[in-house]
Design a protein around this motif. Structure first.
Motif, PDB file in Angstrom:
ATOM      1  N   GLY A   1       0.831  -1.196   0.000  1.00 41.88           N
ATOM      2  CA  GLY A   1       0.000   0.000   0.000  1.00 41.88           C
ATOM      3  C   GLY A   1       0.863   1.241   0.000  1.00 41.88           C
ATOM      4  O   GLY A   1       2.084   1.183  -0.178  1.00 41.88           O
ATOM      5  N   ARG A   2       0.232   2.396   0.200  1.00 44.38           N
ATOM      6  CA  ARG A   2       0.935   3.675   0.210  1.00 44.38           C
ATOM      7  C   ARG A   2       0.219   4.611   1.182  1.00 44.38           C
ATOM      8  O   ARG A   2      -1.012   4.615   1.250  1.00 44.38           O
ATOM      9  CB  ARG A   2       0.940   4.289  -1.202  1.00 44.38           C
ATOM     10  CG  ARG A   2       1.648   5.625  -1.293  1.00 44.38           C
ATOM     11  CD  ARG A   2       1.620   6.158  -2.726  1.00 44.38           C
ATOM     12  NE  ARG A   2       2.402   5.329  -3.632  1.00 44.38           N
ATOM     13  CZ  ARG A   2       3.703   5.461  -3.824  1.00 44.38           C
ATOM     14  NH1 ARG A   2       4.387   6.387  -3.167  1.00 44.38           N
ATOM     15  NH2 ARG A   2       4.332   4.672  -4.667  1.00 44.38           N
ATOM     16  N   ILE A   3       0.982   5.380   1.955  1.00 48.18           N
ATOM     17  CA  ILE A   3       0.366   6.321   2.884  1.00 48.18           C
ATOM     18  C   ILE A   3      -0.212   7.503   2.109  1.00 48.18           C
ATOM     19  O   ILE A   3       0.129   7.723   0.945  1.00 48.18           O
ATOM     20  CB  ILE A   3       1.363   6.833   3.932  1.00 48.18           C
ATOM     21  CG1 ILE A   3       2.414   7.762   3.283  1.00 48.18           C
ATOM     22  CG2 ILE A   3       2.040   5.689   4.656  1.00 48.18           C
ATOM     23  CD1 ILE A   3       3.255   8.512   4.287  1.00 48.18           C
ATOM     24  N   GLY A   4      -1.120   8.238   2.735  1.00 47.27           N
ATOM     25  CA  GLY A   4      -1.588   9.474   2.136  1.00 47.27           C
ATOM     26  C   GLY A   4      -0.450  10.482   2.083  1.00 47.27           C
ATOM     27  O   GLY A   4       0.297  10.656   3.060  1.00 47.27           O
ATOM     28  N   THR A   5      -0.254  11.132   0.943  1.00 46.49           N
ATOM     29  CA  THR A   5       0.854  12.069   0.773  1.00 46.49           C
ATOM     30  C   THR A   5       0.784  13.190   1.807  1.00 46.49           C
ATOM     31  O   THR A   5      -0.273  13.768   2.056  1.00 46.49           O
ATOM     32  CB  THR A   5       0.831  12.671  -0.635  1.00 46.49           C
ATOM     33  OG1 THR A   5       0.947  11.604  -1.585  1.00 46.49           O
ATOM     34  CG2 THR A   5       1.976  13.642  -0.838  1.00 46.49           C
ATOM     35  N   VAL A   6       1.922  13.475   2.436  1.00 44.77           N
ATOM     36  CA  VAL A   6       2.017  14.510   3.464  1.00 44.77           C
ATOM     37  C   VAL A   6       2.743  15.725   2.880  1.00 44.77           C
ATOM     38  O   VAL A   6       3.780  15.579   2.231  1.00 44.77           O
ATOM     39  CB  VAL A   6       2.785  13.996   4.696  1.00 44.77           C
ATOM     40  CG1 VAL A   6       2.924  15.099   5.741  1.00 44.77           C
ATOM     41  CG2 VAL A   6       2.088  12.790   5.293  1.00 44.77           C
ATOM     42  N   THR A   7       2.191  16.907   3.111  1.00 50.61           N
ATOM     43  CA  THR A   7       2.855  18.148   2.718  1.00 50.61           C
ATOM     44  C   THR A   7       3.253  18.890   3.984  1.00 50.61           C
ATOM     45  O   THR A   7       2.403  19.213   4.822  1.00 50.61           O
ATOM     46  CB  THR A   7       1.940  19.043   1.865  1.00 50.61           C
ATOM     47  OG1 THR A   7       1.568  18.326   0.685  1.00 50.61           O
ATOM     48  CG2 THR A   7       2.649  20.320   1.469  1.00 50.61           C
ATOM     49  N   VAL A   8       4.551  19.114   4.153  1.00 50.16           N
ATOM     50  CA  VAL A   8       5.080  19.849   5.300  1.00 50.16           C
ATOM     51  C   VAL A   8       5.472  21.244   4.839  1.00 50.16           C
ATOM     52  O   VAL A   8       6.185  21.396   3.840  1.00 50.16           O
ATOM     53  CB  VAL A   8       6.297  19.127   5.911  1.00 50.16           C
ATOM     54  CG1 VAL A   8       6.902  19.961   7.040  1.00 50.16           C
ATOM     55  CG2 VAL A   8       5.912  17.749   6.433  1.00 50.16           C
ATOM     56  N   LYS A   9       5.013  22.259   5.568  1.00 51.80           N
ATOM     57  CA  LYS A   9       5.399  23.640   5.267  1.00 51.80           C
ATOM     58  C   LYS A   9       6.092  24.226   6.488  1.00 51.80           C
ATOM     59  O   LYS A   9       5.528  24.260   7.582  1.00 51.80           O
ATOM     60  CB  LYS A   9       4.185  24.483   4.900  1.00 51.80           C
ATOM     61  CG  LYS A   9       4.577  25.898   4.446  1.00 51.80           C
ATOM     62  CD  LYS A   9       3.385  26.686   3.925  1.00 51.80           C
ATOM     63  CE  LYS A   9       3.830  28.057   3.431  1.00 51.80           C
ATOM     64  NZ  LYS A   9       2.701  28.844   2.894  1.00 51.80           N
ATOM     65  N   ASP A  10       7.338  24.666   6.276  1.00 53.10           N
ATOM     66  CA  ASP A  10       8.128  25.269   7.350  1.00 53.10           C
ATOM     67  C   ASP A  10       8.348  26.740   7.009  1.00 53.10           C
ATOM     68  O   ASP A  10       9.156  27.084   6.144  1.00 53.10           O
ATOM     69  CB  ASP A  10       9.463  24.542   7.493  1.00 53.10           C
ATOM     70  CG  ASP A  10      10.293  25.058   8.665  1.00 53.10           C
ATOM     71  OD1 ASP A  10       9.797  25.957   9.381  1.00 53.10           O
ATOM     72  OD2 ASP A  10      11.419  24.564   8.865  1.00 53.10           O
ATOM     73  N   ALA A  11       7.604  27.604   7.671  1.00 52.80           N
ATOM     74  CA  ALA A  11       7.708  29.050   7.423  1.00 52.80           C
ATOM     75  C   ALA A  11       8.241  29.777   8.645  1.00 52.80           C
ATOM     76  O   ALA A  11       8.019  30.983   8.802  1.00 52.80           O
ATOM     77  CB  ALA A  11       6.337  29.606   7.028  1.00 52.80           C
ATOM     78  N   ARG A  12       8.966  29.072   9.528  1.00 51.33           N
ATOM     79  CA  ARG A  12       9.443  29.691  10.764  1.00 51.33           C
ATOM     80  C   ARG A  12      10.575  30.676  10.521  1.00 51.33           C
ATOM     81  O   ARG A  12      10.731  31.644  11.256  1.00 51.33           O
ATOM     82  CB  ARG A  12       9.894  28.610  11.746  1.00 51.33           C
ATOM     83  CG  ARG A  12       8.774  27.696  12.225  1.00 51.33           C
ATOM     84  CD  ARG A  12       9.338  26.516  12.986  1.00 51.33           C
ATOM     85  NE  ARG A  12      10.159  25.660  12.135  1.00 51.33           N
ATOM     86  CZ  ARG A  12      10.903  24.666  12.574  1.00 51.33           C
ATOM     87  NH1 ARG A  12      10.936  24.398  13.875  1.00 51.33           N
ATOM     88  NH2 ARG A  12      11.607  23.930  11.731  1.00 51.33           N
ATOM     89  N   GLY A  13      11.428  30.381   9.530  1.00 46.78           N
ATOM     90  CA  GLY A  13      12.522  31.293   9.232  1.00 46.78           C
ATOM     91  C   GLY A  13      13.680  31.234  10.198  1.00 46.78           C
ATOM     92  O   GLY A  13      14.549  32.096  10.171  1.00 46.78           O
TER      93      GLY A  13
END
Length: 429
Positions: free
Chosen positions: A318-330
């Motif tokens: 199987g395959r996991i649901g695609t994860v989108t990580v956003k890092d805007a901490r700077g």
């Protein structure tokens, strides 16, 4: 810290000898006392055992599952049967001794494979494998322990071999701790001021009673603005920071001698407004880049694994649901995405261990992202957790990242038919 959860479901519906030791691998020799089965009427066999231990991952993290291989290259034990031992009638089992950062034993088992052995001739080389879960950071040593050579012909006979004075270390690995969530943060009463203004600072998430430094930052470097404070019994720091350095663009707080990703807060933006008069006909322009947050989103809720046949068992992909990580901490701190899975529960409470689920992660950084993304190692997920993806600490981090993984559940043969469900939890810190 962000947490994602998904439900996983699965449905069930020739003779070889061990290879010679390879050059450069950790081979050890130690004195051995081998007791033949009482039925054979033979004296003990004393002599050297030559062995080698290897691991599939010499640098695991705490919680990782490590596969170990124990190869007995030469043994003083002899065939105790009255005649020739036929092919594939020898089954080895053994123990590997752990010491250092983690103590204990690992049970290893080998396949029932051997070439024919003449009566009274030395028993052949054998290879045994097993696994253990890393529970502590630091160096862990592995030494060969006792091993048993079981023969199923003409009777069930065991030859047990032990090290007379303990075997030397044959392999070492160095385990690193799992990353922990850093909940330290800093808030400012004002986002700008003239040179010399005092800004009220509230910082939280620190060790109660710890000495904390509140300092100005210009990019990745500290400025001359600094004040010392102490965290109260709740880990909260309150201070006033005089901001006189015109280079200051942010404020951080940290424990210890210098800012680190594990002991410091992310930056809070601050702008110093120069009060010096401007020449006639000119205007000063200023802009502020506000730091954002670290978060993730995931497509879908349920993960359907492939079906396997009753009786055969095997791999349910199987395959996991695609994860989108956003890092805007700077700031300078990277992140880690950790996954943990529960046991799979089916009809009548029948369980398939969570350790039967393995994955192969992948991670891609979007164009323009300052940070590279590193996928976790392929292997078992389990209840103790494994790294899905991470980014390193750097002077300036951030970006958008797409994380994915193929998963495989190993279903034992003759698992009762039905649907089996589990929960996969992803934690971002």
């Amino acid at each position: 810290m962000a947490v994602g959860m998904a439900v996983l479901a699965a449905a069930t519906g020739g003779a070889l000898s061990a290879p010679a030791a390879a050059e450069g691998e950790p081979v050890v020799t130690f004195p051995t006392h081998c007791l033949p089965p009482q039925e054979a009427g033979l004296p003990p066999a004393d002599g050297p055992t030559t062995a080698r231990i290897t691991v599939d991952n010499p640098a695991p993290r705490v919680g990782d599952t490590v596969t170990v291989t124990y190869q007995v290259i030469a043994t003083p034990a002899v065939n105790p049967a009255g005649g020739e031992l036929p092919a594939d009638a020898l089954t080895p089992t053994g123990r590997i001794l752990l010491a250092g950062a983690q103590n204990g034993e690992v049970t290893v088992v080998g396949a029932q494979r051997n070439d024919p052995v003449l009566a009274g001739a030395p028993l052949p080389a054998v290879t045994m494998t097993g696994t253990f879960t890393v529970t502590a950071p630091g160096e862990i040593t592995l030494a060969p322990g006792a091993y048993t050579l079981h023969m199923s012909h003409p009777l069930d006979l065991d030859t047990v071999c032990t090290a007379d004075a303990g075997a030397p270390v044959s392999e070492r690995l160095t385990a690193t701790p799992l990353p922990t969530a850093n909940l330290r943060s800093v808030f400012l009463a004002a986002a700008h001021g003239k040179p010399g203004d005092k800004v009220k600072v509230t910082a939280a998430g620190f060790t109660p009673g710890a000495a904390v430094t509140v300092a100005g930052r210009a990019g990745a470097a500290e400025t001359a603005d600094r004040v010392a404070a102490a965290a109260d019994e709740l880990g909260v720091v309150r201070a006033e920071l005089p901001v006189t350095d015109k280079a200051t663009t942010a404020v951080v707080a940290y424990e210890g001698a210098a800012w680190t990703a594990g002991q410091g807060s992310g930056p809070a933006a601050y702008t110093v407004i120069d009060a010096a008069p401007l020449p006639p006909g000119t205007q000063k322009l200023s802009a502020t880049v506000e730091p954002g947050a670290l978060g993730m989103t995931q497509t879908g809720e349920d993960i359907a694994l492939g079906a396997v046949s009753y009786g055969d068992g095997g791999a349910a992909p199987g395959r996991i649901g695609t994860v989108t990580v956003k890092d805007a901490r700077g700031g300078p701190a990277g992140w880690s995405l950790i996954g943990k899975v529960t046991d799979f529960t089916g009809p009548g409470g029948v369980r398939i261990p969570g350790a039967s689920l393995s994955w192969t992660p992948s991670c891609t950084a979007a164009a323009g992202s300052p940070s590279p993304c590193t996928p976790g190692s392929a292997g078992v997920v389990g209840q103790d957790g494994a790294v899905l993806a991470s980014t390193p600490d750097a002077p300036l981090v951030g970006g958008t990242f797409t994380v994915d993984a193929t998963v495989t559940l190993q279903v034992p043969a003759y698992t009762p038919p039905g649907a089996y469900t589990s929960v996969l939890t992803l934690t971002l810190s």
